[in-house]
Design a protein around this motif. Structure first.
Motif, PDB file in Angstrom:
ATOM      1  N   LYS B 430     -40.964   5.037  18.682  1.00  0.00           N
ATOM      2  CA  LYS B 430     -40.359   4.821  19.998  1.00  0.00           C
ATOM      3  C   LYS B 430     -40.895   3.515  20.558  1.00  0.00           C
ATOM      4  O   LYS B 430     -42.074   3.196  20.382  1.00  0.00           O
ATOM      5  CB  LYS B 430     -40.690   5.968  20.950  1.00  0.00           C
ATOM      6  CG  LYS B 430     -40.065   7.292  20.533  1.00  0.00           C
ATOM      7  CD  LYS B 430     -40.288   8.358  21.596  1.00  0.00           C
ATOM      8  CE  LYS B 430     -39.961   9.750  21.081  1.00  0.00           C
ATOM      9  NZ  LYS B 430     -38.552   9.948  20.708  1.00  0.00           N
ATOM     10  N   ASP B 623     -35.326   4.420  19.801  1.00  0.00           N
ATOM     11  CA  ASP B 623     -35.887   5.447  18.945  1.00  0.00           C
ATOM     12  C   ASP B 623     -35.539   5.032  17.528  1.00  0.00           C
ATOM     13  O   ASP B 623     -34.376   4.865  17.228  1.00  0.00           O
ATOM     14  CB  ASP B 623     -35.118   6.745  19.250  1.00  0.00           C
ATOM     15  CG  ASP B 623     -36.031   7.869  19.560  1.00  0.00           C
ATOM     16  OD1 ASP B 623     -36.822   8.204  18.673  1.00  0.00           O
ATOM     17  OD2 ASP B 623     -35.931   8.406  20.691  1.00  0.00           O
ATOM     18  N   ASP B 625     -36.039   5.754  13.345  1.00  0.00           N
ATOM     19  CA  ASP B 625     -36.537   6.650  12.312  1.00  0.00           C
ATOM     20  C   ASP B 625     -37.019   5.798  11.136  1.00  0.00           C
ATOM     21  O   ASP B 625     -36.260   5.033  10.559  1.00  0.00           O
ATOM     22  CB  ASP B 625     -35.394   7.582  11.872  1.00  0.00           C
ATOM     23  CG  ASP B 625     -35.855   8.603  10.840  1.00  0.00           C
ATOM     24  OD1 ASP B 625     -35.789   9.797  11.147  1.00  0.00           O
ATOM     25  OD2 ASP B 625     -36.291   8.200   9.734  1.00  0.00           O
ATOM     26  N   TRP B 630     -32.597   4.611  11.122  1.00  0.00           N
ATOM     27  CA  TRP B 630     -31.617   4.951  12.157  1.00  0.00           C
ATOM     28  C   TRP B 630     -32.167   4.572  13.534  1.00  0.00           C
ATOM     29  O   TRP B 630     -33.312   4.863  13.869  1.00  0.00           O
ATOM     30  CB  TRP B 630     -31.296   6.446  12.117  1.00  0.00           C
ATOM     31  CG  TRP B 630     -30.119   6.763  12.978  1.00  0.00           C
ATOM     32  CD1 TRP B 630     -30.150   7.230  14.252  1.00  0.00           C
ATOM     33  CD2 TRP B 630     -28.743   6.601  12.629  1.00  0.00           C
ATOM     34  NE1 TRP B 630     -28.869   7.364  14.724  1.00  0.00           N
ATOM     35  CE2 TRP B 630     -27.989   6.982  13.749  1.00  0.00           C
ATOM     36  CE3 TRP B 630     -28.078   6.156  11.483  1.00  0.00           C
ATOM     37  CZ2 TRP B 630     -26.584   6.937  13.750  1.00  0.00           C
ATOM     38  CZ3 TRP B 630     -26.692   6.115  11.481  1.00  0.00           C
ATOM     39  CH2 TRP B 630     -25.959   6.506  12.607  1.00  0.00           C
ATOM     40  N   SER B 632     -31.477   4.590  17.771  1.00  0.00           N
ATOM     41  CA  SER B 632     -30.662   5.018  18.901  1.00  0.00           C
ATOM     42  C   SER B 632     -31.342   4.569  20.185  1.00  0.00           C
ATOM     43  O   SER B 632     -32.536   4.285  20.193  1.00  0.00           O
ATOM     44  CB  SER B 632     -30.437   6.530  18.878  1.00  0.00           C
ATOM     45  OG  SER B 632     -31.671   7.191  18.850  1.00  0.00           O
TER      46      SER B 632
END
Ligand SMILES: Cc1cc2nc3c(=O)[nH]c(=O)nc-3n(C[C@H](O)[C@H](O)[C@H](O)COP(=O)(O)OP(=O)(O)OC[C@H]3O[C@@H](n4cnc5c(N)ncnc54)[C@H](O)[C@@H]3O)c2cc1C
Ligand code: SF4
Lengths: 342, 818
Positions: B430, B623, B625, B630, B632
């Motif tokens: 994050k 965010d 991954d 990924w 977002s």
């Protein structure tokens, strides 16, 4: 705007009439249900039936029925499937797949039958007439070469239906009606891994219904990878269904991948290795790796090829962890912008 | 904040809101006239080809076809900039796959479409210039026979002070290369145009256009008609974002066809064709070399940009200059050098998109600042606060800044996002990123040289008490009609509902240059206020006489005119209007606006000056991954210095719309091409000209947005207002990139920032290489000798000391005087 080509339109009201029309019209006729696939394809001149047979007036296709399992008419809309409490409760993967198809407006029109019979997709093919003309067309329509793999003898367009992997994981059968003989086959058998003749359905056959077996003891889920939270076709679909035994071990399992070939891909090795085991991190990782290896996407959808291949394993892992009972809602939200179970 | 205003600052429903949501607005494609015919364009399948001949005989014989045209019917060239008159209604040389070469006019669209396939075009296929490096390396074949040389359209080199010295004297020099991929506007409405000729031969064009005045001028040229006999009506646009601010070939085609056939002719583009009209964001490769002191002060910056123009000139010369113009208005930049190069390629033409030309270098600049802060171990917010440009100052490149609310914008997003506690402290995966931006409130110079106003407004006041305001500005969805009506109603103390507006019609309204460069509120607003104040004076004169109070004491509010000292003493607005009409005759007034003279006196100094600059700061949370890459975006905080908020509902809508568009550019949008092996096909086509596969976020992908409007009124703004339509977009893309770094410690120095690029950067980092994904090098460009313009603090006067043209002029003057 893009205009439809000229065609003849017929509107029968019974399944038998449809079957007879199809028998007499031959392969130049196509049925249209919601039209969300066929009509855009006609506007782009990818499909140019001389006769279009409308299914809207065929009431029998919109019936559903409880038995030992569940029988769903091919003409039910995806909105109806998504809202059906029996589907939500017993056939989670189908519910999750249906509500992630396209967008709300499209789901109001789109039918289950149309989704199962959805044309295969490829970004060299899903283009308008002028675009395809400027690349000299391709093997799937009007051309000779496959641009995805010029050496390939077969079209590699992608099976992009969301519900099919889910339905196969749930053990669905489909009923095909014809003027003379009708037949029932497992949904898996409906598909060919060939972008052009992707269905074993013969042109004169009408898909009338889907039969789902009793789901007692099963838990299922569907994970969809796409760029955005709405609207997009899958670039990967993972349907998994697991039957647990009393001790929490796996009694039976099915894993099906969507959008990685011209048909849904059943990955039995991965599913079989789960049987008799508990879904520990290690087991999940091994199964996910096995399943991921089966994903052989081609460079004809959104996202970069090697990346799509690489993340297949992660998505199989998400599905299995969710079935194990992990709270996957944050991952689900981040990747798919959807929450289930609230 | 309402500060004693009647309406200004109060949230209201926009004047065209109801008709927009109830299908009551006529967009160009909604228009239909008796005996109307339909037009379709045949577009070249080849990216580069000369049309040798067009055989239309079969198409003409097709039942329902009325006319087939090719370039010989429309030979005269046009273009939005006087220096780039390089387009034809139907082209003789196809310069990208999608360039129109012939047109069919038929009874209906389907018939016209069918006839396209019956036209035989004989092409001489030419080699393709696919990418900017090809343009630099291959002077032949030339895409255009004008421009600097080969396929180089334009080069610029400007130096403001001893920048080499400034870099040498710096404690640290940062050298970074960034790439901003091209993307398109994606307005909901596809362009449509309808042309009709009246029995006297006068021509009217109704069109989806942001610039009816420029279309009017181009039509007169191409149709070889007296402009007095042409009327261009800009229908309300279903979104523009710059995509409808050029003059388009389809507009020329329907006008010509209507004149030939004597029947109305309409064209409605498909979504694919909108991708071919394009004029969107230029792909820009850029290199920033910046010197800084240990404490994080910039000593100087050298910027190079390589700008991929696509097939035509469009606004390109301006776009190129804009890539180097606004680096100086946000932070103190004492020495600055800009070198830019725009090239032609065989792709759909690029042009102005929201933030025109300033978006790409802002992306580079703000990421580089983040890198600087990281290296110097400074807080990125605090570092920026310590280097803000000064209000009421002149920059190194002679831009005159008025108010700057940037400091407050930064403070607000820092506070709201919990920056001080959360930045660098969030769990792995994050992250938060901060970036800023600034934008013009209207270009200081018109597109063609003239000394007339940039915006004109006329008011007509009727005995019924209704007021009609006329202005050439165009409503493209941004709310300009609401701004226009709002100002008039404010000044006259009446309700917006009492005001009717007639806009964007060259036959009925005074000229406004168009809806571009965030100029409308500033320029039309000032003109509208002037017209309304003049009207108020007239009415006040009559009322003052009737009530026997000094005109200066009269207040216009609540649909009344009354004595400030005795509010009971007054009359309804309608009666006041009647008194004025009785006393002065038919009531009317005008207002107009021209921007202040620019301080820049060097060549190229016309791009950048503006009456005022807006400022924005944003913090984006991401965010990421680590396994899949990924990404977002759960939340965005944005604060925009708008000077003064007119209608907060609209202003916030613009900010949030900018965040939406910015996230699209940051994460997924790209206008890219696909090259086919030449021995198999040789095609070079837009990869995904469709709304499904050209990825742009959906409503579901929109994060929560925290929006604040900072009000630092600018002395030049109408009631202090500055722009809000474009500026808030600028910080979003770099803020996303900076947040990715905070989240997982890698840099993606280009957009779109996709999962797979993040993953590649993570892979590299894991291998011990630099954790970065982005361009590696900047190609060789033969730059011209820079124009030397000493900054104000080096005793400069805004002129270049080595301008060859100026030297020549000086020499001439010398010769003459001797
Ligand atoms: C923007 C957009 C996004 C989309 N996104 C998705 C997505 O994310 N996932 C997805 O799966 N699909 C997606 N679709 C495709 C489509 O909307 C769905 O697959 C839908 O379920 C198709 O159903 P339909 O009734 O509209 O099919 P139709 O268009 O009516 O038919 C589709 C095909 O099935 C055949 N057919 C239909 N019914 C029968 C029947 N009873 N028997 C035999 N053949 C039949 C038709 O002849 C045709 O070939 C998308 C479509 C669009 C336009
Ligand atoms: S996979 Fe090949 S043949 Fe099939 S649609 Fe794509 S390009 Fe055409």
């Amino acid at each position: 705007m893009m205009r439809l080509p000229r065609f003849r339109y017929l509107a029968p009201t019974t399944t038998q009439e449809v079957a007879e029309v199809l028998a007499s019209e031959g392969p130049d006729a196509m049925v249209v249900a919601g039209g969300t696939d066929l009509l855009p394809n006609m506007k782009r001149r990818q499909q140019t039936p001389k006769t279009v047979v409308g299914l809207k007036g065929v009431a029998a296709l919109r019936e559903s029925q409880n038995g030992t399992g569940l029988r769903l008419g091919a003409g039910l809309t995806l909105t109806e499937i998504g809202e059906d409490p029996r589907v939500r409760e017993h056939y989670g993967a189908l519910h999750q797949a249906a509500v992630q198809v396209a967008s709300p407006h499209l789901r109001n029109m789109a039918t289950l039958g149309g989704n199962i019979c959805l044309d295969t997709r490829c970004n060299y093919y899903d283009q308008n007439y002028e675009w395809r003309k400027s690349i000299n067309f391709c093997m799937k329509k009007e051309g000779e070469t496959c641009w995805v793999a010029p050496a390939s003898k077969r079209c590699l367009a992608v099976s992009s239906t969301d519900t099919a992997p889910a339905l196969i994981a749930l053990g669905a059968k489909v009923h095909l009606l014809a003027a003379r003989e009708s037949r029932e086959l497992s949904l898996e058998e409906l598909y060919n891994n060939d972008g052009i003749s992707y269905l074993t359905r013969r042109p004169h056959e009408l898909l009338t219904r889907v039969e789902l077996p009793d789901a007692t003891g099963w838990k299922s889920t569907y994970w969809k990878l796409r760029r955005r939270g709405s609207f997009d076709f899958p670039v990967l679909g993972v349907a998994a269904a697991v039957k647990f035994d009393a001790g929490g071990g796996v009694a039976d399992a099915r894993i099906v991948l969507g959008a990685v070939a011209s048909s849904p891909i059943v990955v039995s090795e991965a599913a079989e290795m789960l049987v008799g085991k508990e879904l520990t991190d290690g087991v999940i990782e091994e199964a996910a790796e096995k399943a991921g290896r089966k994903a052989k996407p081609m460079d004809n959808t959104d996202f970069v090829l090697h990346w799509r291949k690489r993340v297949a394993q992660s998505f199989v892992g998400y599905a299995l962890r969710e079935l194990r009972g992990d709270d996957m809602s944050e991952t689900r939200w981040n990747t798919a912008k959807i929450r289930f179970g609230d | 904040m309402s500060d004693g205003f009647n309406l200004i600052g109060k949230a209201r429903r926009r004047v065209d809101g109801r008709s927009k949501v109830t299908a009551g607005t006529d967009f160009a494609d909604d228009l239909s006239l008796p005996r109307m015919l339909h037009c379709k364009l045949l577009r070249s399948p080849h990216p580069h080809a000369r049309v040798k001949s067009v055989d239309a005989s079969k198409a003409e014989a097709h039942p329902g076809v009325h006319l087939v045209m090719d370039w010989t019917d429309l030979p005269i060239e046009f273009g939005i900039l006087p220096v780039s008159q390089d387009e034809q209604g139907l082209t003789e040389i196809a310069r990208f796959a999608g360039d129109p070469v012939a047109a069919v006019i038929a009874e209906d669209e389907l018939t016209a479409f069918e006839a396209l396939d019956l036209i035989d075009v004989d092409y001489e296929v030419l080699p393709v210039i696919a990418e900017p490096t090809d343009s630099l390396e291959n002077p032949e074949p030339r895409i255009h026979d004008y421009g600097e040389e080969g396929n180089i359209h334009k080069r610029v080199s400007l130096r403001f002070g001893d920048v080499d010295g400034a870099l040498e004297g710096a404690d640290e020099v940062f050298d970074d290369i960034f790439f901003f991929q091209g993307n398109t506007h994606l307005p909901m409405e596809q362009h449509a145009s309808l042309a009709a000729v009246d029995p006297q031969g006068k021509l009217t064009l109704w069109s989806s256009t942001q610039t009816p005045h420029y279309v009017h001028r181009a039509l007169a040229r191409v149709m070889e008609m007296d402009p007095a006999h042409i009327r261009v009506v800009a229908q309300p646009n279903g979104g523009g974002f710059g995509g409808k601010s050029d003059v388009f070939n389809h507009e020329m085609v329907v006008c010509k066809a209507a004149r030939v056939l004597g029947r109305p002719v309409k064209i409605a583009l498909t979504r694919e064709e909108v991708f071919y009209c394009h004029r969107g964001r230029h792909p820009v490769l850029m290199r920033f070399r910046t010197g800084v002191t240990k404490s994080g002060k910039i000593t100087g910056t050298k910027l190079q940009t390589l700008v991929d123009g696509g097939a035509y000139g469009s606004y390109g010369v301006a776009s190129l200059f804009y890539t180097g113009a606004l680096q100086t208005v946000t932070y103190d930049l004492p020495r600055y050098q800009f070198q830019g190069c725009r090239v032609f390629t065989n792709k759909a033409p690029c042009g102005p998109k929201r933030g025109h030309g300033t978006v790409q270098p802002r992306f580079g600049q703000e990421i580089q600042l983040d890198k600087i802060a990281h290296k110097l171990e400074l807080d990125p917010a605090e570092m920026r606060l310590n280097m803000l440009a000064k209000p009421n100052s002149l920059t190194a490149n002679y831009l005159r800044i008025g108010s700057i609310g940037l400091g407050e914008c930064i403070e607000r997003v820092v506070k709201a996002s919990g920056w001080n506690e959360r930045y660098r402290n969030l769990p792995d995966g994050k992250g938060l990123g901060l970036a800023c931006g600034s934008y013009l409130c209207g270009a200081g110079v018109a597109i063609y040289w003239n000394d007339m106003p940039h915006s004109g407004v006329q008011l007509q006041v009727d005995r019924s008490g209704s007021v009609t305001v006329f202005c050439g500005c165009t409503e493209i969805g941004q709310g300009s009609d609401d701004v226009l009506v709002g100002f008039v109603a404010e000044v006259l103390g009446i309700e917006p509902f009492d005001v009717r507006c007639v806009t964007g019609d060259t036959g009925m309204t005074p000229v406004d240059l168009g809806s571009y460069s965030s100029r409308v509120t500033m320029m039309m607003g000032n003109a509208a206020i002037q017209a309304a104040e003049r009207m108020r004076e007239q009415i006040a004169t009559a009322v003052a006489k009737e009530l026997e109070v000094p005109a200066g004491r009269l207040v216009f509010a609540n649909r009344r005119v009354f004595d400030a000292q005795d509010p009971e003493k007054g009359m309804p607005f309608r009666k006041a209007v009647n008194r004025a009409e009785a006393m002065l005759g038919t009531l009317g007034s005008t207002g107009s606006y021209a921007p202040p003279r620019t301080a820049a006196r060097f060549k190229g100094g016309g791009v950048g000056p503006s009456p005022a600059y807006s400022y924005t700061a944003a913090v984006v949370e991401v965010d990421v991954d680590r396994t899949t890459g990924w990404i977002s975006v759960p939340k965005v905080w944005v604060a925009h210095d708008i000077g003064r908020t007119l209608n907060p509902v609209l202003a916030r809508g613009q900010v949030e719309g900018s965040v939406y568009m910015g996230l699209g550019e940051a994460l997924m949008e790209e206008q890219v091409y696909r090259k086919f092996p030449s021995k198999l096909s040789g095609a070079y086509v837009h990869k995904e000209p469709s709304m499904l596969e050209y990825k742009s976020p959906t409503a579901l992908d929109m994060p929560e947005v925290f929006t604040e409007l900072v009000e630092d009124p600018d002395p030049n703004g109408p009631m202090g207002a500055k722009e809000v339509g474009q500026g808030p977009l600028l910080p979003i893309m770099p803020a996303v990139a900076n947040a990715v770094f905070d989240a997982v410690g890698v840099r993606v120095d280009e957009v779109p920032i996709t999962p797979e690029k993040i993953l590649r950067a993570l892979d590299r980092k894991a291998k011990g290489e630099e954790g970065r994904y982005g361009p590696e090098s900047f190609p060789e460009v033969r730059w011209p000798e820079p124009l030397e313009v000493p900054p104000p603090w080096d005793g400069g006067d805004g002129r270049a000391v080595n301008d060859p043209d100026r030297k020549r002029a000086a020499k001439l003057a010398e010769v003459k005087s001797s």
